[in-house]
Design an enzyme around this catalytic site. Structure first.
Site, short mmCIF file in Angstrom:
data_model
loop_
_atom_site.label_atom_id
_atom_site.label_comp_id
_atom_site.label_asym_id
_atom_site.label_seq_id
_atom_site.Cartn_x
_atom_site.Cartn_y
_atom_site.Cartn_z
NE ARG A 273 11.47 -22.96 -1.33
CZ ARG A 273 12.03 -22.15 -0.77
NH1 ARG A 273 12.15 -20.67 -1.11
NH2 ARG A 273 12.82 -22.53 0.45
CE LYS B 235 5.53 -39.51 -16.73
NZ LYS B 235 5.40 -40.90 -17.02
CD GLU C 102 9.95 -44.16 -25.59
OE1 GLU C 102 8.88 -44.36 -25.85
OE2 GLU C 102 10.48 -43.95 -24.73
CE LYS D 253 5.10 -37.46 -23.29
NZ LYS D 253 6.38 -37.72 -23.11
CD GLU E 194 2.53 -42.38 -15.56
OE1 GLU E 194 3.33 -41.60 -16.27
OE2 GLU E 194 2.83 -43.48 -15.18
NE ARG F 91 2.91 -38.04 -18.99
CZ ARG F 91 3.58 -36.96 -18.89
NH1 ARG F 91 2.98 -35.92 -18.35
NH2 ARG F 91 4.67 -36.96 -19.29
CG ASN G 229 5.28 -45.29 -18.51
OD1 ASN G 229 6.22 -44.67 -19.02
ND2 ASN G 229 4.34 -44.72 -17.40
CG HIS H 29 8.51 -47.27 -20.90
ND1 HIS H 29 7.90 -47.13 -22.14
CD2 HIS H 29 9.34 -46.01 -21.17
CE1 HIS H 29 8.34 -45.97 -22.98
NE2 HIS H 29 9.26 -45.38 -22.38
CG HIS I 5 12.09 -47.91 -16.85
ND1 HIS I 5 10.96 -47.07 -16.54
CD2 HIS I 5 12.65 -47.16 -18.17
CE1 HIS I 5 10.90 -45.87 -17.10
NE2 HIS I 5 11.67 -46.00 -18.16
CG HIS J 169 14.45 -44.70 -22.81
ND1 HIS J 169 14.17 -45.37 -21.67
CD2 HIS J 169 13.52 -44.28 -23.40
CE1 HIS J 169 12.93 -44.93 -21.42
NE2 HIS J 169 12.38 -44.41 -22.35
P1 NAD Z 1 20.50 -39.10 -25.01
O1 NAD Z 1 20.00 -38.00 -24.63
O2 NAD Z 1 21.32 -39.94 -24.13
O3 NAD Z 1 20.84 -38.86 -26.74
C1 NAD Z 1 21.40 -39.66 -27.22
C2 NAD Z 1 22.84 -39.58 -27.70
O4 NAD Z 1 22.85 -38.79 -28.84
C3 NAD Z 1 23.86 -38.79 -26.83
O5 NAD Z 1 25.18 -39.43 -26.83
C4 NAD Z 1 23.77 -37.51 -27.05
O6 NAD Z 1 24.87 -36.55 -26.76
C5 NAD Z 1 23.67 -37.63 -28.86
N1 NAD Z 1 23.16 -36.40 -29.44
C6 NAD Z 1 22.02 -35.84 -29.24
N2 NAD Z 1 21.67 -35.07 -30.17
C7 NAD Z 1 22.46 -35.23 -31.11
C8 NAD Z 1 22.52 -34.91 -32.42
N3 NAD Z 1 21.50 -34.07 -33.15
N4 NAD Z 1 23.32 -35.21 -33.22
C9 NAD Z 1 24.56 -36.12 -32.77
N5 NAD Z 1 24.31 -36.71 -31.34
C10 NAD Z 1 23.15 -36.21 -30.87
O7 NAD Z 1 19.23 -40.22 -25.29
P2 NAD Z 1 17.74 -39.89 -25.87
O8 NAD Z 1 17.27 -41.11 -26.43
O9 NAD Z 1 17.57 -38.56 -26.58
O10 NAD Z 1 16.81 -39.86 -24.47
C11 NAD Z 1 16.75 -40.80 -23.62
C12 NAD Z 1 16.47 -40.57 -22.15
O11 NAD Z 1 15.38 -39.81 -22.21
C13 NAD Z 1 16.36 -41.52 -21.09
O12 NAD Z 1 17.12 -41.09 -19.83
C14 NAD Z 1 14.81 -41.63 -20.89
O13 NAD Z 1 14.86 -42.05 -19.72
C15 NAD Z 1 14.48 -40.38 -21.03
N6 NAD Z 1 12.91 -40.37 -21.30
C16 NAD Z 1 12.22 -39.26 -20.98
C17 NAD Z 1 11.03 -39.08 -21.19
C18 NAD Z 1 10.09 -38.02 -20.51
O14 NAD Z 1 8.72 -38.03 -20.79
N7 NAD Z 1 10.85 -37.21 -19.96
C19 NAD Z 1 10.05 -39.72 -22.26
C20 NAD Z 1 11.19 -40.81 -22.89
C21 NAD Z 1 12.66 -40.88 -22.62
N1 GLY Z 2 7.07 -40.85 -21.72
C1 GLY Z 2 6.22 -41.31 -20.64
C2 GLY Z 2 5.35 -39.93 -20.29
O1 GLY Z 2 5.86 -38.99 -20.79
O2 GLY Z 2 4.40 -40.10 -19.50
#
Ligand code: NAD
Ligand code: GLY
Length: 361
Positions: free
Chosen positions: A120, A142, A184, A226, A236, A240, A244, A247, A251, A264
């Site tokens: 939890r 998030k 982003e 941010k 949100e 917030r 998006n 997005h 998405h 993404h």
């Molecule tokens: P990811 O986590 O898939 O990383 C991209 C690729 O780079 C992967 O293959 C990873 O293994 C590799 N990688 C990571 N760090 C590396 C490094 N230093 N050197 C070499 N390779 C490396 O993708 P991302 O773009 O980081 O994140 C996308 C995800 O984030 C999506 O699932 C999206 O929905 C989510 N997201 C969440 C929020 C939030 O607010 N929580 C905001 C935006 C996106």
């Molecule tokens: N990436 C969108 C949010 O964090 O609200």
């Protein structure tokens, strides 16, 4: 090193941004109550940075449980979550055992959700290693996973105790992943920070060349934006949602193409062009504005034409968006460059025109 704060009263936390932070034990020590942590990473990032992190932790007497997941958006699901839970239970991790996310947004989102739900709730530290995760996903709490019926549909708001963005990790990032992060970054300029957008127009080539000063500035300015938005509207209810931009379409692209086919950030880029096109059709921004936005994304080496899934498929996927209210789709659109709004009264004919105009088979 730059340090920012996400101001959420008793749940406020620092974001440290800079070079060589993975070796600075004192930054981590306050967030580790007992001498044990669980590090969640993946098969790509662990060989690059896990040893360094473990050595830093060992230097302050902290031992680590390692949880290494398969790499990819297609693994951001409940099966992979179960791998995390199993490892935590097998190693008898306790309520005082922080989870450390070492990786990009996929690892960060899943580790955060595991931290929110295991026992939890256990402490959680973000060590983002992609540009996208350093400018966006590691900040704001998030967390979650995808469902076959929709992107990021299962999750929780759960803030980390600390974000450590070591800019050196970006040296190993593939070019297309760097570009995905820039989508982003551009977003912040478009929705609320025109001077930053102008800076990006002037400095895009430096960012693509991984100029360390330019990157550090872009990450810090993005995190400032941010942090301000999250502090004002953590869950949100209002502002917030502006984060998006692009997005809703993006998405739909990611889900419609199959998770992992479009990155993404790539979906966000093409989706932002669709949002700009729709804003123009509503008479809010000019054709020149749309061209200006498209040019910046093209310079960032991002796609500006979306895949042709067909209007019906787009509408179906977008109908599952988290912003849908009372069955009505709501879009983040541009009143002008530097000012976004959420709008729920888009005439269906304009939406159809946008989908047809901005997609290609
Ligand atoms: P990811 O986590 O898939 O990383 C991209 C690729 O780079 C992967 O293959 C990873 O293994 C590799 N990688 C990571 N760090 C590396 C490094 N230093 N050197 C070499 N390779 C490396 O993708 P991302 O773009 O980081 O994140 C996308 C995800 O984030 C999506 O699932 C999206 O929905 C989510 N997201 C969440 C929020 C939030 O607010 N929580 C905001 C935006 C996106
Ligand atoms: N990436 C969108 C949010 O964090 O609200």
């Amino acid at each position: 090193m730059q340090t920012l704060t996400v101001g959420l009263s008793e749940r406020s936390y620092p974001i440290h941004i800079g070079s060589s932070l993975l070796t600075q034990a004192e930054l981590l020590s306050k967030a580790i109550p007992r001498k044990r942590v669980a590090i969640v990473s993946n098969t790509t990032v662990a060989p690059l940075y896990l040893e360094k992190l473990k050595n830093t932790l060992q230097s302050i007497g902290v031992s680590s449980v390692e949880i290494i997941l398969p790499d990819g958006e297609q693994y951001k699901n409940s099966d992979t979550m179960n791998l995390i839970y199993e490892a935590l239970l097998t190693h008898r991790c306790e309520r005082t055992t922080p989870l450390i996310a070492l990786g990009g947004g996929v690892i960060g989102d899943m580790t955060g959700f595991a931290a929110a739900s295991y026992l939890r709730g256990v402490p959680f530290i973000q060590i983002p290693t992609t540009l996208l995760s350093q400018v966006d996903s590691s900040v704001g709490g998030k967390t979650g996973i995808n469902h076959p019926l929709g992107k990021n549909m299962i999750g929780a708001f759960y803030q980390p105790q600390l974000v450590l963005a070591d800019t050196d990790t970006l040296n190993t990032l593939p070019d297309n992943e760097l570009a995905a992060g820039l989508a982003e970054v551009i977003k912040y300029g478009l929705i609320r920070d025109l001077p930053f957008l102008e800076w990006l127009e002037q400095n895009m080539d430096k960012l693509l060349a991984r100029d360390t000063v330019a990157l550090q500035y872009a990450i810090t300015r993005s995190c400032q934006n941010k942090a301000e938005v999250v502090a004002a509207d953590e869950r949100e209810i209002g502002e917030r949602a502006l984060l998006n931009l692009g997005h809703t379409f993006g998405h739909a692209i990611e889900s419609g193409m199959g998770y992992g086919v479009w990155l993404h950030g790539e979906g966000v880029a093409a989706g932002t062009i669709m949002a700009a096109d729709l804003s123009q059709r509503l008479g809010w921004i000019s054709a020149e504005d749309v061209t200006r936005i498209r040019t910046l994304f093209e310079r960032a080496k991002l796609p500006t034409v979306a895949p042709d899934l067909g209007v019906e498929k787009y509408l179906n996927w977008m109908g599952l968006d988290k912003k849908v209210e009372g069955g009505k789709m709501r879009f983040v659109l541009l009143k002008k460059i530097g000012k976004a709004v959420v709008y729920g009264d888009v005439p269906p004919v304009l939406l159809q025109q946008t989908i047809e105009a901005c997609t290609r088979g």
